[in-house]
Design a protein around this motif. Structure first.
Motif, PDB file in Angstrom:
ATOM      1  N   ASP A  67       0.834  -1.205   0.000  1.00  0.00           N
ATOM      2  CA  ASP A  67       0.000   0.000   0.000  1.00  0.00           C
ATOM      3  C   ASP A  67       0.871   1.258   0.000  1.00  0.00           C
ATOM      4  OD1 ASP A  67      -2.420  -1.392  -0.065  1.00  0.00           O
ATOM      5  OD2 ASP A  67      -2.659  -1.351   2.121  1.00  0.00           O
ATOM      6  N   ARG A  99      -2.821   1.437  -8.770  1.00  0.00           N
ATOM      7  CA  ARG A  99      -4.004   0.722  -8.269  1.00  0.00           C
ATOM      8  C   ARG A  99      -3.621  -0.742  -8.102  1.00  0.00           C
ATOM      9  NH1 ARG A  99      -7.286   1.291 -12.356  1.00  0.00           N
ATOM     10  NH2 ARG A  99      -7.279  -0.831 -13.123  1.00  0.00           N
ATOM     11  N   GLU A 101      -4.759  -4.325  -7.838  1.00  0.00           N
ATOM     12  CA  GLU A 101      -5.932  -5.171  -8.087  1.00  0.00           C
ATOM     13  C   GLU A 101      -5.847  -6.488  -7.337  1.00  0.00           C
ATOM     14  OE1 GLU A 101      -6.822  -5.599 -12.236  1.00  0.00           O
ATOM     15  OE2 GLU A 101      -7.330  -3.475 -12.430  1.00  0.00           O
ATOM     16  N   THR A 139      -1.492   4.083 -19.380  1.00  0.00           N
ATOM     17  CA  THR A 139      -1.733   3.102 -18.322  1.00  0.00           C
ATOM     18  C   THR A 139      -0.984   1.817 -18.645  1.00  0.00           C
ATOM     19  OG1 THR A 139      -3.883   4.060 -17.841  1.00  0.00           O
ATOM     20  CG2 THR A 139      -3.515   1.812 -17.081  1.00  0.00           C
ATOM     21  N   ARG A 141      -0.064  -2.189 -17.021  1.00  0.00           N
ATOM     22  CA  ARG A 141      -0.571  -3.217 -16.110  1.00  0.00           C
ATOM     23  C   ARG A 141       0.410  -4.386 -16.071  1.00  0.00           C
ATOM     24  NH1 ARG A 141      -5.891  -5.519 -14.708  1.00  0.00           N
ATOM     25  NH2 ARG A 141      -5.645  -7.756 -14.497  1.00  0.00           N
TER      26      ARG A 141
END
Length: 163
Positions: A67, A99, A101, A139, A141
């Motif tokens: 986090d 973020r 996931e 973005t 990922r």
């Protein structure tokens, strides 16, 4: 026929005597149902609460670290296992928003000296200036976000150190 009846009664009586003697011995030896509940077993722990799984606490510690790694930043944080190829799309980087996931899942080595946390999913959205001078947002990922490090025990605490 009378002889068969007498033999049958003798055999039945003997069986009852043997069964009764066995039950009497069982009860006198302290193995009856009432004694089973009162007598502590050698295989029962002295503590009535189950001991916590140390891996659960390590996973919680790792998630708190992840986090912190995923807070918005102007640069890619070090020691977080994060690689964002922003330079392929931007000339300058002004900000990154992350973020999580799925958190990486911790697995401690057999010697309990190190860990690998793998299988995380992380999304990074970067902003900056493109090569032609325009503002840009891209973005990225990864489905294999991983954190690795060392495990140490300090003052009855397990401490993870991410490399």
């Amino acid at each position: 026929m009378e002889r068969r009846a007498v033999i049958g009664l003798v055999v039945a009586g003997a069986a009852l005597l043997v069964a009764g003697a066995g039950i009497a011995w069982w009860l006198s030896a302290g193995a009856g149902p009432a004694d089973v509940e009162r007598t502590p077993s050698a295989s029962v722990s002295a503590s009535s609460t189950p001991q916590p799984d140390p891996t659960v606490a390590m996973q919680e510690q790792l998630e708190a670290y992840a986090d912190a790694c995923a807070t918005p930043a102007a640069t890619i944080p070090e020691h977080c296992g994060i690689v964002v190829p922003w330079a392929a799309d931007l000339a300058t980087l002004t900000g990154i928003a992350f973020r999580i996931e799925r958190y990486p899942v911790i697995a401690v080595s057999p010697d309990r000296q190190s860990f690998d946390a793998t299988g995380g999913i992380l999304v990074a959205t970067v902003t900056g200036t493109t090569r032609d001078g325009a503002p840009g947002t891209f973005t990225y990922r990864t489905d294999e976000w991983a954190l690795r490090g060392d495990v140490a025990v300090e003052d009855d605490r397990t401490v993870l150190s991410v490399r």
